[in-house]
Scaffold this motif. Structure first.
Motif, PDB file in Angstrom:
ATOM      1  N   LEU A 151       7.113  -2.509  48.523  1.00 26.16           N
ATOM      2  CA  LEU A 151       6.172  -1.753  49.355  1.00 26.16           C
ATOM      3  C   LEU A 151       5.156  -2.651  50.052  1.00 26.16           C
ATOM      4  N   GLY A 152       5.302  -3.965  49.890  1.00 26.04           N
ATOM      5  CA  GLY A 152       4.280  -4.866  50.384  1.00 26.04           C
ATOM      6  C   GLY A 152       3.071  -4.808  49.458  1.00 26.04           C
ATOM      7  N   GLU A 153       1.941  -5.255  49.932  1.00 29.07           N
ATOM      8  CA  GLU A 153       0.714  -5.220  49.133  1.00 29.07           C
ATOM      9  C   GLU A 153       0.188  -3.786  49.040  1.00 29.07           C
ATOM     10  N   PHE A 154      -0.210  -3.373  47.845  1.00 25.22           N
ATOM     11  CA  PHE A 154      -0.929  -2.100  47.712  1.00 25.22           C
ATOM     12  C   PHE A 154      -1.909  -2.199  46.553  1.00 25.22           C
ATOM     13  N   HIS A 155      -2.875  -1.316  46.574  1.00 24.04           N
ATOM     14  CA  HIS A 155      -3.965  -1.336  45.597  1.00 24.04           C
ATOM     15  C   HIS A 155      -3.478  -0.870  44.228  1.00 24.04           C
ATOM     16  N   LEU A 156      -3.581  -1.763  43.235  1.00 24.69           N
ATOM     17  CA  LEU A 156      -3.274  -1.425  41.849  1.00 24.69           C
ATOM     18  C   LEU A 156      -4.184  -2.281  40.974  1.00 24.69           C
ATOM     19  N   GLU A 157      -5.084  -1.629  40.249  1.00 20.03           N
ATOM     20  CA  GLU A 157      -6.037  -2.341  39.392  1.00 20.03           C
ATOM     21  C   GLU A 157      -6.023  -1.764  37.984  1.00 20.03           C
ATOM     22  N   LYS A 158      -6.147  -2.648  37.007  1.00 20.07           N
ATOM     23  CA  LYS A 158      -6.230  -2.207  35.611  1.00 20.07           C
ATOM     24  C   LYS A 158      -7.636  -2.520  35.082  1.00 20.07           C
ATOM     25  N   LYS A 159      -8.585  -1.711  35.515  1.00 23.55           N
ATOM     26  CA  LYS A 159      -9.967  -1.851  35.067  1.00 23.55           C
ATOM     27  C   LYS A 159     -10.308  -0.860  33.959  1.00 23.55           C
ATOM     28  N   GLY A 160      -9.348  -0.013  33.620  1.00 23.28           N
ATOM     29  CA  GLY A 160      -9.612   0.993  32.611  1.00 23.28           C
ATOM     30  C   GLY A 160     -10.315   2.209  33.189  1.00 23.28           C
ATOM     31  N   LEU A 161     -10.699   3.106  32.295  1.00 24.32           N
ATOM     32  CA  LEU A 161     -11.351   4.367  32.678  1.00 24.32           C
ATOM     33  C   LEU A 161     -12.526   4.630  31.748  1.00 24.32           C
ATOM     34  N   LEU A 162     -13.695   4.866  32.342  1.00 21.74           N
ATOM     35  CA  LEU A 162     -14.891   5.203  31.564  1.00 21.74           C
ATOM     36  C   LEU A 162     -14.982   6.707  31.373  1.00 21.74           C
ATOM     37  N   MET A 163     -15.268   7.129  30.159  1.00 22.14           N
ATOM     38  CA  MET A 163     -15.588   8.533  29.898  1.00 22.14           C
ATOM     39  C   MET A 163     -17.089   8.585  29.665  1.00 22.14           C
ATOM     40  N   LEU A 164     -17.832   9.015  30.686  1.00 23.98           N
ATOM     41  CA  LEU A 164     -19.295   9.028  30.624  1.00 23.98           C
ATOM     42  C   LEU A 164     -19.786  10.369  30.094  1.00 23.98           C
ATOM     43  N   TYR A 165     -20.677  10.320  29.090  1.00 25.02           N
ATOM     44  CA  TYR A 165     -21.177  11.580  28.545  1.00 25.02           C
ATOM     45  C   TYR A 165     -22.702  11.577  28.432  1.00 25.02           C
ATOM     46  N   LYS A 166     -23.246  12.788  28.598  1.00 29.50           N
ATOM     47  CA  LYS A 166     -24.692  12.998  28.539  1.00 29.50           C
ATOM     48  C   LYS A 166     -25.134  13.728  27.286  1.00 29.50           C
ATOM     49  N   THR A 167     -24.199  14.367  26.617  1.00 33.75           N
ATOM     50  CA  THR A 167     -24.548  15.175  25.444  1.00 33.75           C
ATOM     51  C   THR A 167     -23.828  14.643  24.207  1.00 33.75           C
ATOM     52  N   ALA A 168     -24.469  14.824  23.063  1.00 32.25           N
ATOM     53  CA  ALA A 168     -23.881  14.383  21.792  1.00 32.25           C
ATOM     54  C   ALA A 168     -22.578  15.133  21.522  1.00 32.25           C
ATOM     55  N   LYS A 169     -22.513  16.386  21.960  1.00 33.59           N
ATOM     56  CA  LYS A 169     -21.321  17.198  21.742  1.00 33.59           C
ATOM     57  C   LYS A 169     -20.100  16.577  22.426  1.00 33.59           C
ATOM     58  N   GLU A 170     -20.250  16.199  23.708  1.00 38.94           N
ATOM     59  CA  GLU A 170     -19.130  15.592  24.436  1.00 38.94           C
ATOM     60  C   GLU A 170     -18.822  14.204  23.876  1.00 38.94           C
ATOM     61  N   GLY A 171     -19.872  13.485  23.471  1.00 38.37           N
ATOM     62  CA  GLY A 171     -19.664  12.164  22.884  1.00 38.37           C
ATOM     63  C   GLY A 171     -18.852  12.234  21.599  1.00 38.37           C
ATOM     64  N   LYS A 172     -19.168  13.220  20.770  1.00 36.51           N
ATOM     65  CA  LYS A 172     -18.450  13.399  19.501  1.00 36.51           C
ATOM     66  C   LYS A 172     -16.991  13.771  19.769  1.00 36.51           C
ATOM     67  N   HIS A 173     -16.801  14.691  20.721  1.00 38.50           N
ATOM     68  CA  HIS A 173     -15.444  15.119  21.057  1.00 38.50           C
ATOM     69  C   HIS A 173     -14.615  13.930  21.547  1.00 38.50           C
ATOM     70  N   GLU A 174     -15.174  13.125  22.458  1.00 33.13           N
ATOM     71  CA  GLU A 174     -14.417  12.011  23.016  1.00 33.13           C
ATOM     72  C   GLU A 174     -14.184  10.910  21.986  1.00 33.13           C
ATOM     73  N   ALA A 175     -15.119  10.764  21.047  1.00 31.34           N
ATOM     74  CA  ALA A 175     -14.928   9.772  19.976  1.00 31.34           C
ATOM     75  C   ALA A 175     -13.707  10.122  19.132  1.00 31.34           C
ATOM     76  N   GLU A 176     -13.475  11.419  18.927  1.00 32.60           N
ATOM     77  CA  GLU A 176     -12.303  11.860  18.164  1.00 32.60           C
ATOM     78  C   GLU A 176     -11.011  11.561  18.933  1.00 32.60           C
ATOM     79  N   VAL A 177     -11.047  11.811  20.251  1.00 31.42           N
ATOM     80  CA  VAL A 177      -9.875  11.510  21.083  1.00 31.42           C
ATOM     81  C   VAL A 177      -9.628  10.001  21.104  1.00 31.42           C
ATOM     82  N   ALA A 178     -10.710   9.227  21.213  1.00 27.18           N
ATOM     83  CA  ALA A 178     -10.597   7.769  21.256  1.00 27.18           C
ATOM     84  C   ALA A 178      -9.988   7.227  19.966  1.00 27.18           C
ATOM     85  N   LYS A 179     -10.403   7.798  18.839  1.00 25.52           N
ATOM     86  CA  LYS A 179      -9.863   7.364  17.545  1.00 25.52           C
ATOM     87  C   LYS A 179      -8.358   7.637  17.498  1.00 25.52           C
TER      88      LYS A 179
END
Length: 416
Positions: free
Chosen positions: A129-157
């Motif tokens: 395809l020639g040159e195209f944009h592909l980057e592996k910088k990962g994905l941030l899950m940004l949270y403002k509340t302890a509830k979402e942080g706890k939920h995402e910590a379980e998924v991360a584990k």
């Protein structure tokens, strides 16, 4: 000897199928009702996401949908309507939203995403395809509340247990990786396993490559009917032409259920509308991120930053609900310091329809009704991520090769 393959649908799934089928020496024709410049394959967040191991159909989602039904600007919106197909889908979605089904889905989602990430990398290095944009910088899950942080910590584990690269960031580490965040953000999980692309760049390059390789692409032609001979399809008919084939691939996204009905197949698919806003100026956003409370995806793409989000189950339509677009814009400014999305950028918003199966897993494989039909649809929010893997599997099925992974869990006739 190559077979004549007809692919119905020219989104990322159909094009990826054509990419791998032509490499196996098959003669491929793609038929699409659009002009291949818009739709879900163009307006998505561009993520390649092994991290997305939890399917849309998970415990509590139906209750959340009912709760949000009365707020049309909510991230997950179901428009109440009397439609028998939608009601059947809703019943199956609710039945699929169990811990048991989620546990079965996790390794499947992980494996097909990792396969697809590897294939995206292979395509990149092939030079096709020639040159195209592909980057592996990962994905941030940004949270403002302890509830979402706890939920995402379980998924991360769980993601770590599955062998994926995941890191819980301190605020100092987060602000080093992504400056200019609002002060009320409590923290983030960094899924280092993820990558991202620019769909509006990659899709035209893929189309151009396929044309160079002799793939016939028929745009603005809608498949109206099928010609059958017992348990074989022999041709498809549009308003303009009839196309004969040896093998057929149904990859028509949100239109797949209606197309399947023409073949007397029961394929439950509902369109899940998503919106995007593009900002063609400097935003200071360096890493892809999901704004967890708002369920908005943010991606620094080639020449612009994209803000995408919402899952709207309102049938097949391209009506843009301004309150939903404004909710995405408001979320962006509430996570990034000094960022304001203008009214012109909001007015330029577009939408696309993702094909959602009742259990959030794609349909990939043959049916018991037709010997020469392969289904490839129903990818929900993972269509872009799973394009190459699905295309590779479709090519292996049709070429009667050993499959790159076990696809029994994606069977088009699985029970819900």
């Amino acid at each position: 000897m190559g077979k004549n393959i007809i692919i119905i649908g020219g989104g990322i799934i159909g094009l990826s199928s054509a990419y791998y089928l032509q490499k196996e020496g098959h003669h491929v024709t793609i038929i699409d009702k659009s002009d291949l410049t818009k739709g879900a394959s163009f307006v998505n967040a561009g993520y390649i996401t092994p991290s997305h191991i939890i399917p849309l159909a998970s415990p509590g989602m139906m209750a959340k949908g009912i709760k949000m039904m009365f707020n049309s600007s909510s991230p997950f919106y179901i428009r109440p309507r009397w439609d028998l197909d939608f009601l059947k889908w809703t019943w199956s979605f609710n039945a699929s939203s169990t811990k048991k089904n989620v546990e079965k889905a996790i390794p499947l989602i992980k494996d097909i995403n990792l396969l697809s990430r590897e294939l995206y990398t292979d395509i990149y290095h092939s030079g096709d395809l020639g040159e195209f944009h592909l980057e592996k910088k990962g994905l941030l899950m940004l949270y403002k509340t302890a509830k979402e942080g706890k939920h995402e910590a379980e998924v991360a584990k769980r993601a770590q247990d599955e062998g994926l690269e995941v890191k819980t960031l301190s605020l100092k580490e987060l602000n080093t990786l992504q400056p200019n965040l609002n002060k009320d953000i409590l923290g983030a999980i960094h899924y280092e396993c993820d990558a991202h692309t620019t769909p509006t760049e990659l899709m035209p390059k893929l189309v151009a490559y396929l044309k160079r390789m002799g793939v016939v692409i028929k745009t603005e032609e809608e498949v109206l009917d099928f010609t059958l001979d017992k348990d074989n399809i022999t041709a498809v008919t549009t308003a303009e032409n009839t196309y004969k084939g040896d093998q057929f691939v149904l990859a028509s996204g949100s239109w797949s259920e209606g197309m399947a009905k023409k073949l007397k197949l029961n394929l439950k698919v509902q369109p899940g509308k998503g919106y995007r806003i593009n900002v063609h100026r400097k935003t200071g956003i360096l890493l892809p991120a999901i704004l967890m409370e708002a369920k908005v995806a943010v991606t620094p793409m080639q020449g612009f930053t994209r803000f995408a989000g919402t899952m709207e189950l309102s049938g097949i339509n391209h009506n843009i609900r301004s309150e939903r677009v404004h909710a995405i814009a408001k979320a962006a400014s509430s996570y990034y310091d000094g960022l304001t999305i203008t009214q012109n950028e909001i007015r330029d918003a577009q939408c696309g329809l993702r094909p959602v199966s009742p259990d959030g897993l794609p349909y990939i494989g043959k049916t018991s009704s037709y010997d020469n039909l392969t289904i490839a649809t129903g990818h929900a929010m993972m269509g872009w991520s799973l394009g190459p893997a699905t295309g590779k599997l479709v090519a292996e099925i049709i070429s009667e090769q050993k499959l790159s992974m076990d696809i029994q869990g994606f069977h088009p006739e699985r029970k819900f």
